[in-house]
Design a protein around this motif. Sequence first.
Motif, PDB file in Angstrom:
ATOM      1  N   ALA A  71       0.830  -1.207   0.000  1.00  0.00           N
ATOM      2  CA  ALA A  71       0.000   0.000   0.000  1.00  0.00           C
ATOM      3  C   ALA A  71       0.864   1.257   0.000  1.00  0.00           C
ATOM      4  O   ALA A  71       0.534   2.253  -0.656  1.00  0.00           O
ATOM      5  CB  ALA A  71      -0.930  -0.007   1.218  1.00  0.00           C
ATOM      6  N   THR A  72       1.979   1.208   0.710  1.00  0.00           N
ATOM      7  CA  THR A  72       2.884   2.350   0.758  1.00  0.00           C
ATOM      8  C   THR A  72       3.580   2.541  -0.586  1.00  0.00           C
ATOM      9  O   THR A  72       3.692   3.662  -1.090  1.00  0.00           O
ATOM     10  CB  THR A  72       3.922   2.157   1.873  1.00  0.00           C
ATOM     11  OG1 THR A  72       3.245   1.842   3.094  1.00  0.00           O
ATOM     12  CG2 THR A  72       4.758   3.413   2.066  1.00  0.00           C
ATOM     13  N   GLU A  73       4.030   1.439  -1.155  1.00  0.00           N
ATOM     14  CA  GLU A  73       4.659   1.512  -2.481  1.00  0.00           C
ATOM     15  C   GLU A  73       3.706   2.115  -3.503  1.00  0.00           C
ATOM     16  O   GLU A  73       4.107   2.929  -4.344  1.00  0.00           O
ATOM     17  CB  GLU A  73       5.086   0.119  -2.936  1.00  0.00           C
ATOM     18  CG  GLU A  73       6.361  -0.388  -2.301  1.00  0.00           C
ATOM     19  CD  GLU A  73       7.020  -1.464  -3.143  1.00  0.00           C
ATOM     20  OE1 GLU A  73       7.472  -1.145  -4.251  1.00  0.00           O
ATOM     21  OE2 GLU A  73       7.062  -2.615  -2.683  1.00  0.00           O
ATOM     22  N   LEU A  74       2.443   1.706  -3.458  1.00  0.00           N
ATOM     23  CA  LEU A  74       1.471   2.184  -4.437  1.00  0.00           C
ATOM     24  C   LEU A  74       1.214   3.683  -4.278  1.00  0.00           C
ATOM     25  O   LEU A  74       1.093   4.404  -5.271  1.00  0.00           O
ATOM     26  CB  LEU A  74       0.171   1.398  -4.323  1.00  0.00           C
ATOM     27  CG  LEU A  74       0.238  -0.060  -4.798  1.00  0.00           C
ATOM     28  CD1 LEU A  74      -1.050  -0.797  -4.463  1.00  0.00           C
ATOM     29  CD2 LEU A  74       0.511  -0.125  -6.298  1.00  0.00           C
ATOM     30  N   MET A  75       1.126   4.159  -3.026  1.00  0.00           N
ATOM     31  CA  MET A  75       0.883   5.588  -2.832  1.00  0.00           C
ATOM     32  C   MET A  75       2.065   6.402  -3.341  1.00  0.00           C
ATOM     33  O   MET A  75       1.884   7.424  -4.027  1.00  0.00           O
ATOM     34  CB  MET A  75       0.622   5.903  -1.357  1.00  0.00           C
ATOM     35  CG  MET A  75       0.252   7.378  -1.150  1.00  0.00           C
ATOM     36  SD  MET A  75      -0.063   7.871   0.561  1.00  0.00           S
ATOM     37  CE  MET A  75       1.614   7.985   1.186  1.00  0.00           C
ATOM     38  N   VAL A  76       3.275   5.977  -3.019  1.00  0.00           N
ATOM     39  CA  VAL A  76       4.464   6.686  -3.477  1.00  0.00           C
ATOM     40  C   VAL A  76       4.553   6.657  -5.005  1.00  0.00           C
ATOM     41  O   VAL A  76       4.834   7.668  -5.656  1.00  0.00           O
ATOM     42  CB  VAL A  76       5.732   6.097  -2.836  1.00  0.00           C
ATOM     43  CG1 VAL A  76       6.988   6.677  -3.480  1.00  0.00           C
ATOM     44  CG2 VAL A  76       5.735   6.351  -1.333  1.00  0.00           C
ATOM     45  N   ALA A  77       4.285   5.481  -5.588  1.00  0.00           N
ATOM     46  CA  ALA A  77       4.355   5.346  -7.045  1.00  0.00           C
ATOM     47  C   ALA A  77       3.311   6.242  -7.718  1.00  0.00           C
ATOM     48  O   ALA A  77       3.595   6.868  -8.750  1.00  0.00           O
ATOM     49  CB  ALA A  77       4.130   3.887  -7.453  1.00  0.00           C
ATOM     50  N   TYR A  78       2.115   6.343  -7.130  1.00  0.00           N
ATOM     51  CA  TYR A  78       1.079   7.193  -7.713  1.00  0.00           C
ATOM     52  C   TYR A  78       1.489   8.664  -7.652  1.00  0.00           C
ATOM     53  O   TYR A  78       1.200   9.440  -8.579  1.00  0.00           O
ATOM     54  CB  TYR A  78      -0.261   6.988  -6.995  1.00  0.00           C
ATOM     55  CG  TYR A  78      -1.372   7.791  -7.614  1.00  0.00           C
ATOM     56  CD1 TYR A  78      -1.967   7.386  -8.808  1.00  0.00           C
ATOM     57  CD2 TYR A  78      -1.812   8.967  -7.027  1.00  0.00           C
ATOM     58  CE1 TYR A  78      -2.973   8.143  -9.402  1.00  0.00           C
ATOM     59  CE2 TYR A  78      -2.819   9.733  -7.605  1.00  0.00           C
ATOM     60  CZ  TYR A  78      -3.393   9.312  -8.795  1.00  0.00           C
ATOM     61  OH  TYR A  78      -4.387  10.067  -9.374  1.00  0.00           O
TER      62      TYR A  78
END
Length: 224
Positions: free
Chosen positions: A109-116
Amino acid sequence: MTFHQQLLQATEAERASMIATPIIQDALQGNIQRADYIAFLTQAYHHVRHTVPLLMACGSRLPARLEWLRTAVAEYIEEELGHQEWVLDDLVACGVDRQQAAASQPAMATELMVAYAYDTIARRNPVGFFGMVLVLEGTSVALATRAAQTIETSLGLPRNAFSYLLSHGDLDVGHVDFYENLINQLEDPDDQQAVIHAAKCFYKLYGDIFRSLRQTDAWLAEAA
């Protein structure tokens, strides 16, 4: 109605949904475990360490017509430098090895927020990044100091385990005022819509980080 007021109104449902997340409500009521707090800090480290690189990326991609906003981004960068080290300091105060925490892998979930966030800057409208600023700083002001005081009492952790939360609860009050004045200067409808769209997405993405915290409690408790 100012654009900041429109932004808050447009994202009201998403904000309420995130704050209703069980672990946030538990933290506010003192019903939280030490592993929950360590999990929160660990994921905070993994997104906070991207704040300055994201601001740099945003500033580099702003068009000439938004030069005034680039100047504001530079001020944000100066304010945000080194905050990831505060998070690591808190983890150490909780008994976690600093190097192990820094070397850990972020939750999906953290990776996805940063990637977005990076994708918003690179592929969409870089002004949309200010939707993330609304979510993270607005949440800090609303919850950080209150949560820190409740968690400190319920877990019996030392005060130096809460430097990140306490500083952001107080520090971001000034940031929010600065943000409001800044965002109200955005006049282009496309820029405004980019901020609203991104803020809605970031409320969901940031909420997903909180919803995933207890999935990582076990190994984090062992690491402490």
